[in-house]
Write an enzyme that holds these catalytic residues in place. Structure first.
Site, mmCIF file in Angstrom:
data_model
loop_
_atom_site.group_PDB
_atom_site.id
_atom_site.type_symbol
_atom_site.label_atom_id
_atom_site.label_comp_id
_atom_site.label_asym_id
_atom_site.label_seq_id
_atom_site.Cartn_x
_atom_site.Cartn_y
_atom_site.Cartn_z
ATOM 1 N N THR A 55 67.701 47.272 86.649
ATOM 2 C CA THR A 55 67.201 47.227 85.313
ATOM 3 C C THR A 55 66.343 48.922 85.327
ATOM 4 O O THR A 55 66.474 49.623 85.940
ATOM 5 C CB THR A 55 65.507 47.252 86.346
ATOM 6 O OG1 THR A 55 66.030 45.566 86.756
ATOM 7 C CG2 THR A 55 64.419 46.677 85.631
ATOM 8 N N PHE B 34 63.513 51.811 84.340
ATOM 9 C CA PHE B 34 62.048 51.270 84.336
ATOM 10 C C PHE B 34 61.678 53.328 83.555
ATOM 11 O O PHE B 34 63.012 53.665 83.497
ATOM 12 C CB PHE B 34 61.633 51.766 85.868
ATOM 13 C CG PHE B 34 61.897 50.728 86.772
ATOM 14 C CD1 PHE B 34 61.374 49.702 86.494
ATOM 15 C CD2 PHE B 34 63.398 50.164 86.530
ATOM 16 C CE1 PHE B 34 60.999 48.610 87.634
ATOM 17 C CE2 PHE B 34 62.627 49.018 87.812
ATOM 18 C CZ PHE B 34 62.170 48.424 87.990
#
Lengths: 354, 312
Positions: A253, A255
């Protein structure tokens, strides 16, 4: 109650006490931002008064007052460190909290209920920074965060790509055959969709991965599992039934670190995010995108989001590689701004890799 | 429940083909090179399992290839603890084995005997794989555990007692994980091959057969290892077949000779129980080899396999 049951109850309280203490420290750190001096004698006096009023035959006044002297001394020590307060969505053990460590030390992660609370706390200067997930390698865009990036007036000052390895958690001693439904954030459920389907587990959306772990530890449902980090398993004392349950081992992911101020870091910025909208006519988006192609600026992502206040119209988020002082980049940004209806530069920052 | 009693029906005409199946073809010639494969006894309804002009199947488990070279699987009967499993796994690897075994769900004759560590055992096997780099096979007993065992294991074993558990066979047939199908202790070759057909007809082409001894009137040995089953299966089916001399004899002293005999009979591999301290094992303590015994056996087997390769 036999000794085992009594000890289980004691363990349950010991699990709760550090959580409450940590929360108290977090509020103390937030309070510091609102006052000029860490020392506030009148406030301390009233804290002691309230607490010692709760003394009883088992809780001696002097014990309570000693305990609170320790707690207050510790909060003052923490306040003196002037940690950067970084908001994240969810509860302790959430992936966003794990991501915060990638952005530096001397940061205090502060849990926020929703993504919009992270944005609001940063915008209101209650917190210095916010960390939010933008996109995932399996499940794609985190739509709410992308909407907020378009709407808010915050800057992206850094990014980090974090490998995400999910775990199926359950109460200690749970038989795997008993687990029927699995609670987690919709993003995590999506990243483990094939695992859930293979094992005939019903996905149940919850507002946060670690929040689901905390809920299970509290509600103690035998038929429920939770998808969360190893950190959450340790923190809420849950068993790991199966690790690495994400549908692909390269689950990661991205961020971003949000701030009201533009970036001040010293490492050279080579990536930028912009948000814009165009008129509703043929080729309007293509006109903006072509500007980047003509200037040989490499795009890394383009995301389209409906503008929620005006259905049928769309905003675009665009990431590209380029340095702020590169004339081609400057030219592309100027021309894109002219071609777009709404235009926002969310900032330059160093590109992250896995 | 009764056992299927119909007698094997043999016929000389080729069976019906059910289309091609997803097998990895190999250029290995059938063992009985003097016979025309078309004339090899074909059993009815073995649409996917029968040899019938097919090339021999190679089944890949990690880096291990059943049907290409000789595969040796070693490990304890049951996973008893992390320490026991990992210590044994490391010993088995340094002895030269290709793959690990270990039971997490155990079918025991007595309901009061150690039933296995269950899911905890699977996690320990995964750690042993991490420590050694060797893939592992483990048994599944319950249809409700199939998906869970598949999450952890590299190869799923169907034990002799469950060979004809058709609902279990259908469930593992829905996977694509390689299956190690042991021969039931009262089963004919046709019944055994029909069980492989059950798995393959559900869509899983990755079946390795394992001869592990059948019940006979002999009581000196635990079972009678039917080594003729190995070349017989090779006449009838394209699937790889390995041997389990541990259960096939139940006697430590007979394991090495029957292992060598298996190699000579054309077996594609061996599965052997090894325990760091057999006397302390929670199950099958009379038939487990110590790591040094296993190591000596592997050396002899490898040497014979090499020799057999040369005269084939």
């Amino acid at each position: 109650m036999n000794l085992k049951e009594i000890r289980n109850n004691i363990d349950r309280i010991d699990q709760q006490l550090p959580i409450l203490l940590r929360q108290r420290m977090e509020y103390a750190l937030q309070a510091e931002k609102h006052k000029d001096d860490a020392q506030d004698l009148a406030r301390e006096e009233s804290v002691f008064e309230k607490v010692t009023a709760k003394s009883s035959s088992l809780l001696d006044k002097s014990f309570l007052s000693d305990l609170y002297k320790l707690i207050l001394a510790e909060s003052k020590k923490l306040q003196a460190r002037h940690l950067k307060l970084v908001g994240f969505q969810g509860e302790h053990g959430a992936w966003s909290e794990i991501a915060i460590h990638a952005f530096g030390s001397e940061m205090a992660p502060i849990p926020c209920l929703e993504f919009r609370d992270v944005f609001a706390c940063v915008a209101n200067h209650d917190l210095e920074f916010g960390v939010v997930p933008v996109e995932n390698s399996i499940e794609g865009s985190v739509t709410e965060v992308n909407d907020l990036l378009v709407e808010a007036d915050l800057k992206i000052v850094a990014e980090a790509v974090i490998p995400i390895h999910h775990n199926l958690l359950a109460l200690p001693g749970t038989n795997h055959q008993e687990i029927r439904s699995v609670y987690s954030h919709p993003q995590a459920l999506g990243q483990c969709r094939a695992f859930l389907s293979r094992n005939k587990l019903e996905p149940r959306p919850f507002y946060n991965t670690a929040g689901a772990a905390r809920w299970l530890a509290h509600e103690r449902q035998r038929s429920a599992g939770v998808i969360a980090s190893r950190l959450a398993a340790e923190f809420y004392e849950l068993d790991i039934i199966k690790e690495n349950i994400e549908d692909h081992p390269e689950n990661a992911t991205r961020f971003v670190l949000l701030s009201t101020q533009p970036r001040t870091g010293t490492s050279p910025a080579n990536k930028c995010t912009i948000a814009f909208s165009t008129q509703h006519r043929a080729g309007a988006l293509s006109d903006v995108v072509r500007i980047f192609a003509e200037n040989k600026v490499n795009l890394t992502r383009i995301e389209s989001r409906p503008i929620r206040t005006n259905p049928g119209t769309f905003a675009f988020l665009l990431d590209f590689q380029g340095k702020p002082d590169d004339p081609a980049v400057v030219r592309a940004l100027e021309n894109a701004k002219k071609a777009a209806m709404m235009f926002k530069n969310l900032g330059f920052y160093p590109e992250a890799t896995l | 429940m009764g056992w299927p009693l119909q007698r094997p029906v043999f016929r000389f005409s080729p069976g019906v083909h059910a289309g091609t199946i997803a097998v990895i073809a190999s250029p290995v010639s059938p063992t009985s090179s003097t016979q025309n494969p078309r004339k090899v006894l074909a059993m009815t309804n073995l649409k996917l399992v029968a040899l019938e002009n097919r090339e021999r199947t190679i089944i890949q488990v990690g880096n291990v290839r059943f049907g290409a070279g000789f595969v040796i699987i070693g490990g304890p009967c049951s996973v008893e603890s992390e320490e026991q499993m990992i210590e044994t796994a490391i010993a088995v690897k340094s002895a030269g084995a290709d793959m690990l075994r270990g039971g997490a769900f155990k079918p025991r004759t007595s309901p009061y005997a150690f039933q296995g560590l269950g899911l905890q055992g699977l996690k320990i096997l995964a750690k042993a794989r991490e420590a050694t780099g060797l893939p592992f096979a483990t048994e599944v007993l319950d249809t409700r555990d199939v998906s869970w065992v598949a999450e952890f294991a590299d190869m799923i074993q169907i034990g002799a007692r469950n060979m004809q558990n058709y609902s279990l066979l259908k469930e593992i047939g829905k996977l694509r994980k390689p299956i190690l199908l042991k021969r039931g202790m009262y089963s004919t070759l046709e019944e055994w091959l029909n069980c492989a057909e059950y798995i393959m007809s559900e869509g899983n082409p990755n079946v390795v057969l394992c001869e592990r001894g059948i019940r006979s009137f002999e009581t000196y040995t635990r079972n009678t290892l039917d080594l003729s089953a190995v070349p017989a299966v090779k006449e009838m089916s394209h699937l790889p077949v390995i041997t389990d001399p541990t259960h096939g004899t139940g006697k430590v002293g007979l394991i090495a000779p029957m292992s060598l005999a298996s190699v000579a009979a054309g077996s594609d591999g061996l599965i052997i129980e090894v325990h760091r301290k057999p006397a302390e094992a929670l199950s099958d303590k009379d038939q487990a080899l110590t790591p040094p015994q296993f190591s000596g056996l592997v050396q002899k087997v490898r040497a014979l396999a090499k020799f057999m390769e040369g005269i084939r």
